[in-house]
Design a protein around this motif. Sequence first.
Motif, mmCIF file in Angstrom:
data_model
loop_
_atom_site.group_PDB
_atom_site.id
_atom_site.type_symbol
_atom_site.label_atom_id
_atom_site.label_comp_id
_atom_site.label_asym_id
_atom_site.label_seq_id
_atom_site.Cartn_x
_atom_site.Cartn_y
_atom_site.Cartn_z
ATOM 1 N N PHE A 30 0.829 -1.195 0.000
ATOM 2 C CA PHE A 30 0.000 0.000 0.000
ATOM 3 C C PHE A 30 0.869 1.253 0.000
ATOM 4 N N TYR A 83 -4.045 6.184 -0.828
ATOM 5 C CA TYR A 83 -3.730 4.817 -0.422
ATOM 6 C C TYR A 83 -3.983 3.798 -1.528
ATOM 7 N N ASN A 84 -3.410 4.057 -2.716
ATOM 8 C CA ASN A 84 -3.426 3.041 -3.770
ATOM 9 C C ASN A 84 -2.508 1.894 -3.369
ATOM 10 N N TYR A 85 -2.673 0.760 -4.019
ATOM 11 C CA TYR A 85 -1.788 -0.360 -3.692
ATOM 12 C C TYR A 85 -1.233 -0.992 -4.965
ATOM 13 N N ARG A 115 -8.295 2.567 -4.350
ATOM 14 C CA ARG A 115 -8.874 1.945 -3.167
ATOM 15 C C ARG A 115 -10.104 1.104 -3.507
ATOM 16 N N TYR A 116 -10.971 1.620 -4.379
ATOM 17 C CA TYR A 116 -12.216 0.914 -4.703
ATOM 18 C C TYR A 116 -12.278 0.453 -6.156
ATOM 19 N N SER A 135 -4.339 -1.854 4.600
ATOM 20 C CA SER A 135 -4.229 -0.426 4.329
ATOM 21 C C SER A 135 -4.169 0.360 5.641
ATOM 22 N N THR A 173 -8.896 -1.517 4.347
ATOM 23 C CA THR A 173 -8.927 -2.527 3.282
ATOM 24 C C THR A 173 -7.901 -3.607 3.593
ATOM 25 N N HIS A 200 -13.273 -4.596 1.848
ATOM 26 C CA HIS A 200 -13.389 -3.220 2.337
ATOM 27 C C HIS A 200 -14.222 -3.205 3.606
#
Length: 520
Positions: free
Chosen positions: A46, A52-54, A67-68, A298, A303, A317
């Motif tokens: 992350f 907070y992209n991974y 994230r989504y 996360s 997440t 999530h």
Amino acid sequence: MAAYKPVVVQACPKLGEKITQDTLYWRGYKTPVQIKEFGAVNKIDFSPVPPYNYAVTASSRIHIYGRYSQEPIKTFSRFRDAAYSATYRDDGRLLVAGSEDGAIRLFDVSGKAPLRQFEGHTKPVHVVGFLSDKYRIFSGGDDYSSNLWDIPSATEITSYSEHTDYVRCGCASKVNGDVFITGSYDHTVKLFDARTKSSVMTIEHGHPVESVLLFPSGGLLVSAGGRYVKVWDVLKGGQLLVSLKNHHKTVTCLCLNSSGQRLLSGSLDRHVKIYSTTSYKVVHSFNYATSILSLALSPEDETIVVGMTNGVLNVKHRKPEEKNEKSPKKRQPAYRTYVKGRTYMPKQEDFCVSKPVKRVLRKYDKLLRSFQSSKALDAVLEPPIMLHTPEVTVAVMQELHRRGTLRSALAGRDEKQVNLLLTFVARRVIEPRFTPVLVTVADMITDIYQPVVGQSAIVDKQFLKLQEAIGKEIDYQEELLEVLGMMDTLFATFTKKRDTYLEENKSNGLTEIIETNMNY
């Protein structure tokens, strides 16, 4: 004719699951989202900064997911072969990854082409990461070496060749910008300081090390390898604090939650275990479809992402917190409304009308009412009933035995039905609540089908399983009787000593009284 009375199923108390704060917290995730990757997911990382992209490393690509988002928002594919261990820098602007060809590539998150390429390893590089000073990179490869690189000049600073097998995991200290740790298949974990020419500490894990993790304080180190997760005190020279063996197969990944109070471990046994970092006991666990290779949580535990061997990415999530909106409360009826007329007693001149209650019978009750014994037994030998409510199956068998029709219901069955019966009996005969009934059933099955023993390999196998189960239970009961005999002997000895002690006290008391009277 008297009305039919349904079969009475014996109700046994069940041990309820203990609901704790951890259970409620870790259950607060939505239904997982499944994303298919091109290969086994070997690393998930992350970004430490919003949003907070991974980064997901699988096959020869690195995918960046929002994230989504269920589709990658960015892809790095400048790899000739497999990519490994894509890791973010602390500011979330740079990404570094190893590769099968031994090269280390540094990417700008906002660009596509590599900013730097570090050449020096002669074999695949499975572990890379940034030191906390943000200007140096450490790496470990299958050439047994652990290297340190300078980002601005793209040159190698130093190389450590102390491991004797593949280096497959590592991490950097967040407290000291010169310290990093590597774990190897030579069963050791080594702590390096960039200011020295050799490792400053070596820890023997005892199994090939798959993952290492350093607590944010830098004082505790966690290593995973084999079925073990071990916690070491770095400040005490690598002293072992606790060894955890809660997995059935190799532990492949480790992770801390945002507060550092919970430790997560993923394994090839398809489970993620969550430990308390104060008691090191399992407080919760997740079950997945296939073996787990990578795991990430996360910030703020919003997440949880798990990568598996079949290339599936499992994303959960957290459910949004329900807001208690103030709404005008509807006036509820008064209490007297509910109890009105409940205590009324009919008078002598009153005429009482009773409403007949319709009784719904189960399938096996209907068959028993019409005296279809064999079909009633078939109805309770269906897999859902046998697996989830075995007490119903046993209750019907007991009712058939009471009626004297159990033998006829068991007779005349084919190979598949006999196999089903023996499987159920062999599995449940050792349970104390079912033993009296199922022992009788086992005797009848043996008497009825003894002439055909040897004609079916499947039935013979089930008979052997039944024999083995009963033999083990007999041995177990004999051991319990031996223990009971030992305990009876101990209790008898204690009672005898106590009686002797009381008699001595009484005799001493009488003697003292007699002596006192004589002196008087």
